[in-house]
Design a protein around this motif. Structure first.
Motif, mmCIF file in Angstrom:
data_model
loop_
_atom_site.group_PDB
_atom_site.id
_atom_site.type_symbol
_atom_site.label_atom_id
_atom_site.label_comp_id
_atom_site.label_asym_id
_atom_site.label_seq_id
_atom_site.Cartn_x
_atom_site.Cartn_y
_atom_site.Cartn_z
ATOM 1 N N VAL A 166 0.835 -1.204 0.000
ATOM 2 C CA VAL A 166 0.000 0.000 0.000
ATOM 3 C C VAL A 166 0.867 1.250 0.000
ATOM 4 O O VAL A 166 0.581 2.220 -0.714
ATOM 5 C CB VAL A 166 -0.987 -0.018 1.188
ATOM 6 C CG1 VAL A 166 -1.671 1.325 1.363
ATOM 7 C CG2 VAL A 166 -2.011 -1.119 0.996
ATOM 8 N N ILE A 167 1.933 1.242 0.777
ATOM 9 C CA ILE A 167 2.862 2.375 0.764
ATOM 10 C C ILE A 167 3.439 2.539 -0.636
ATOM 11 O O ILE A 167 3.532 3.654 -1.168
ATOM 12 C CB ILE A 167 3.966 2.187 1.829
ATOM 13 C CG1 ILE A 167 3.369 2.324 3.231
ATOM 14 C CG2 ILE A 167 5.095 3.207 1.627
ATOM 15 C CD1 ILE A 167 4.314 1.909 4.346
ATOM 16 N N GLY A 168 3.812 1.429 -1.269
ATOM 17 C CA GLY A 168 4.317 1.475 -2.642
ATOM 18 C C GLY A 168 3.284 2.005 -3.625
ATOM 19 O O GLY A 168 3.609 2.781 -4.530
ATOM 20 N N PHE A 169 2.011 1.610 -3.461
ATOM 21 C CA PHE A 169 0.945 2.116 -4.339
ATOM 22 C C PHE A 169 0.837 3.632 -4.222
ATOM 23 O O PHE A 169 0.695 4.346 -5.225
ATOM 24 C CB PHE A 169 -0.408 1.497 -3.984
ATOM 25 C CG PHE A 169 -0.484 0.008 -4.181
ATOM 26 C CD1 PHE A 169 0.218 -0.635 -5.190
ATOM 27 C CD2 PHE A 169 -1.289 -0.760 -3.353
ATOM 28 C CE1 PHE A 169 0.134 -2.007 -5.370
ATOM 29 C CE2 PHE A 169 -1.389 -2.134 -3.521
ATOM 30 C CZ PHE A 169 -0.674 -2.756 -4.536
ATOM 31 N N LEU A 174 1.803 9.044 -6.421
ATOM 32 C CA LEU A 174 2.367 10.393 -6.332
ATOM 33 C C LEU A 174 3.361 10.659 -7.451
ATOM 34 O O LEU A 174 3.358 11.740 -8.055
ATOM 35 C CB LEU A 174 3.032 10.590 -4.964
ATOM 36 C CG LEU A 174 2.082 10.670 -3.771
ATOM 37 C CD1 LEU A 174 2.864 10.625 -2.459
ATOM 38 C CD2 LEU A 174 1.224 11.919 -3.841
ATOM 39 N N ILE A 175 4.210 9.680 -7.748
ATOM 40 C CA ILE A 175 5.164 9.833 -8.851
ATOM 41 C C ILE A 175 4.425 10.004 -10.170
ATOM 42 O O ILE A 175 4.765 10.867 -10.990
ATOM 43 C CB ILE A 175 6.129 8.623 -8.905
ATOM 44 C CG1 ILE A 175 7.084 8.662 -7.704
ATOM 45 C CG2 ILE A 175 6.907 8.598 -10.214
ATOM 46 C CD1 ILE A 175 7.906 7.396 -7.526
ATOM 47 N N ILE A 180 5.019 12.009 -14.065
ATOM 48 C CA ILE A 180 4.771 11.395 -15.377
ATOM 49 C C ILE A 180 3.551 12.008 -16.065
ATOM 50 O O ILE A 180 3.590 12.300 -17.267
ATOM 51 C CB ILE A 180 4.620 9.863 -15.229
ATOM 52 C CG1 ILE A 180 5.923 9.290 -14.659
ATOM 53 C CG2 ILE A 180 4.270 9.211 -16.563
ATOM 54 C CD1 ILE A 180 5.834 7.821 -14.280
ATOM 55 N N TYR A 181 2.469 12.210 -15.348
ATOM 56 C CA TYR A 181 1.234 12.723 -15.948
ATOM 57 C C TYR A 181 1.433 14.057 -16.659
ATOM 58 O O TYR A 181 0.953 14.228 -17.787
ATOM 59 C CB TYR A 181 0.144 12.827 -14.887
ATOM 60 C CG TYR A 181 -1.187 13.241 -15.448
ATOM 61 C CD1 TYR A 181 -2.018 12.308 -16.036
ATOM 62 C CD2 TYR A 181 -1.592 14.565 -15.421
ATOM 63 C CE1 TYR A 181 -3.229 12.666 -16.581
ATOM 64 C CE2 TYR A 181 -2.796 14.942 -15.959
ATOM 65 C CZ TYR A 181 -3.616 13.994 -16.533
ATOM 66 O OH TYR A 181 -4.805 14.368 -17.085
ATOM 67 N N PRO A 182 2.139 15.029 -16.055
ATOM 68 C CA PRO A 182 2.331 16.300 -16.771
ATOM 69 C C PRO A 182 3.097 16.139 -18.096
ATOM 70 O O PRO A 182 2.884 16.918 -19.029
ATOM 71 C CB PRO A 182 3.129 17.157 -15.783
ATOM 72 C CG PRO A 182 2.787 16.597 -14.447
ATOM 73 C CD PRO A 182 2.621 15.118 -14.671
ATOM 74 N N ILE A 183 3.926 15.130 -18.202
ATOM 75 C CA ILE A 183 4.635 14.879 -19.460
ATOM 76 C C ILE A 183 3.692 14.317 -20.514
ATOM 77 O O ILE A 183 3.766 14.675 -21.691
ATOM 78 C CB ILE A 183 5.831 13.928 -19.231
ATOM 79 C CG1 ILE A 183 6.866 14.577 -18.329
ATOM 80 C CG2 ILE A 183 6.455 13.490 -20.558
ATOM 81 C CD1 ILE A 183 7.937 13.624 -17.837
#
Length: 185
Positions: A166-169, A174-175, A180-183
């Motif tokens: 869950v921490i990894g999710f 967030l990453i 990535i999304y703005p790119i």
């Protein structure tokens, strides 16, 4: 006087989730959507080609009830329990979303720029769905379950691997949204 629907408060929805989790744990079951997809793949005969799907799907028929419940529940929530008013967002959020190319911000929970047939049938939309679907499938298999399975079943049964997943999710989310999304858009 018009009745305005509000989201269920935590003290109603929380106990419902707890009761469902208690019943699942009591009967030796776990909750997670990825196990439902595995059952569908097994029904479709994927076990003839991939060992992972080679199991007796009849022992997992209850998974199909979860899928049907999600579909029926989504339909009921959208058509009978939704509040069709605009979403209240801060001006800073509206400005940031408009910079990313979203129009009519706050008019819908699902922006048409992402959730419309025009978005799906475009090359960009098709590639995002295909690559995203592969990454979600790979991540689910690699993590030993999906977000709902780890966050609901795993955490409620105090499993350390689920906490780590869950921490990894959340870190991955967030990453994705900040880097990535703005790119991509």
């Amino acid at each position: 006087m018009e009745y305005i629907l509000q989201p269920w408060p935590w003290y109603v929805s929380g106990p419902f989730i707890a009761i469902v989790m208690f019943l699942l744990l009591y009967f030796g079951r776990t909750f997670g959507m990825s196990s439902n997809l595995s059952t569908f793949c097994s029904i479709g005969g994927a076990g003839k080609r991939v060992k992972f799907f080679d199991f007796d799907w009849r022992q997992h028929q209850w998974n199909l009830i979860v899928v049907c419940g999600a579909i029926v529940g989504g339909y009921i929530a959208h058509n009978f329990l939704s509040n069709p008013i605009d979403i209240e967002l801060s001006q800073a959020a509206i400005t940031d979303l408009e910079k990313l190319g979203f129009h009519d911000v706050g008019k819908s929970l699902l922006p048409t720029e992402l959730f419309s047939w025009n978005a799906v049938v475009s090359l960009k939309g098709f590639l995002i769905l295909t690559i995203g679907g592969f990454l979600v499938g790979f991540g689910t298999r690699y993590a030993g379950g999906c977000t709902s399975g780890h966050a609901i079943t795993g955490l409620s049964s105090l499993q350390l691997p689920s906490l780590i997943a869950v921490i990894g999710f959340f870190i991955g989310g967030l990453i994705m949204i900040h880097l990535i999304y703005p790119i991509l858009f």
